[in-house]
Motif scaffolding. Structure first.
Motif, mmCIF file in Angstrom:
data_model
loop_
_atom_site.group_PDB
_atom_site.id
_atom_site.type_symbol
_atom_site.label_atom_id
_atom_site.label_comp_id
_atom_site.label_asym_id
_atom_site.label_seq_id
_atom_site.Cartn_x
_atom_site.Cartn_y
_atom_site.Cartn_z
ATOM 1 N N ARG A 83 105.318 70.903 106.541
ATOM 2 C CA ARG A 83 105.628 69.384 106.297
ATOM 3 C C ARG A 83 105.569 68.662 107.614
ATOM 4 N N ARG A 84 104.941 69.079 108.482
ATOM 5 C CA ARG A 84 104.747 68.199 109.829
ATOM 6 C C ARG A 84 103.588 67.732 109.840
ATOM 7 N N SER A 85 102.760 67.672 108.770
ATOM 8 C CA SER A 85 101.307 66.811 108.887
ATOM 9 C C SER A 85 101.748 65.294 108.416
ATOM 10 N N ARG A 86 101.000 64.509 109.348
ATOM 11 C CA ARG A 86 100.825 63.247 108.837
ATOM 12 C C ARG A 86 100.107 62.887 107.648
ATOM 13 N N ALA A 87 99.238 63.787 107.110
ATOM 14 C CA ALA A 87 98.403 63.558 105.913
ATOM 15 C C ALA A 87 98.910 64.538 105.032
ATOM 16 N N TYR A 88 100.276 64.649 104.824
ATOM 17 C CA TYR A 88 100.953 65.658 104.083
ATOM 18 C C TYR A 88 100.579 65.046 102.873
ATOM 19 N N PRO A 89 99.821 65.828 101.583
ATOM 20 C CA PRO A 89 100.131 67.392 101.425
ATOM 21 C C PRO A 89 99.009 68.123 102.231
ATOM 22 N N TRP A 90 98.104 67.566 102.750
ATOM 23 C CA TRP A 90 96.825 68.268 103.483
ATOM 24 C C TRP A 90 97.482 68.556 104.779
ATOM 25 N N CYS A 91 96.985 69.659 105.355
ATOM 26 C CA CYS A 91 97.330 70.092 106.907
ATOM 27 C C CYS A 91 96.520 69.265 107.708
ATOM 28 N N ASP A 92 96.995 68.838 108.909
ATOM 29 C CA ASP A 92 96.328 68.201 109.944
ATOM 30 C C ASP A 92 96.628 69.111 111.395
ATOM 31 N N THR A 93 96.902 70.391 111.159
ATOM 32 C CA THR A 93 97.265 71.416 112.210
ATOM 33 C C THR A 93 98.450 70.962 113.026
ATOM 34 N N SER A 94 99.259 70.020 112.597
ATOM 35 C CA SER A 94 100.533 69.676 113.327
ATOM 36 C C SER A 94 101.298 70.708 113.687
ATOM 37 N N HIS A 95 101.056 71.827 112.868
ATOM 38 C CA HIS A 95 102.117 72.919 113.022
ATOM 39 C C HIS A 95 101.753 73.814 114.332
ATOM 40 N N ARG A 96 100.550 73.619 114.893
ATOM 41 C CA ARG A 96 100.167 74.280 116.017
ATOM 42 C C ARG A 96 100.867 73.864 117.356
ATOM 43 N N ARG A 97 100.974 74.831 118.301
ATOM 44 C CA ARG A 97 101.603 74.295 119.445
ATOM 45 C C ARG A 97 100.869 73.438 120.136
#
Length: 86
Positions: free
Chosen positions: A59-73
């Motif tokens: 749920r860190r993605s700005r494009a939620y529900p699509w992943c924008d790789t915000s979970h990466r360090r």
């Protein structure tokens, strides 16, 4: 109830016709073969016609529900190699 299989995950030929392949990575998004429709908490429907979509699970993605790789360090895991002076 959904069935589970102990067969190897790369055996696509055993999948029933019309079945979608879902790949789960504990360190990242859920990959789903498209096209995909996702019903969100508020009842809205997000649609994608892409052949493969990454669904955000953190749920860190700005494009939620699509992943924008915000979970990466964002920081480097290993320092860059030192420059050598000749």
């Amino acid at each position: 109830m959904p069935s589970t299989s102990d067969s190897a995950p790369d055996r696509a030929s055993s999948a029933p016709a019309g079945a979608r392949r879902v790949s789960v990575d504990p360190q990242g998004p859920v990959l789903v073969e498209g096209p995909v429709e996702i019903v969100l908490d508020d009842g809205t429907v997000a649609r994608s016609d892409r052949f493969m979509v990454a669904v955000c699970t953190c749920r860190r993605s700005r494009a939620y529900p699509w992943c924008d790789t915000s979970h990466r360090r964002r920081e480097r895991v290993t320092p860059p190699p030192e420059e050598r002076n000749p």
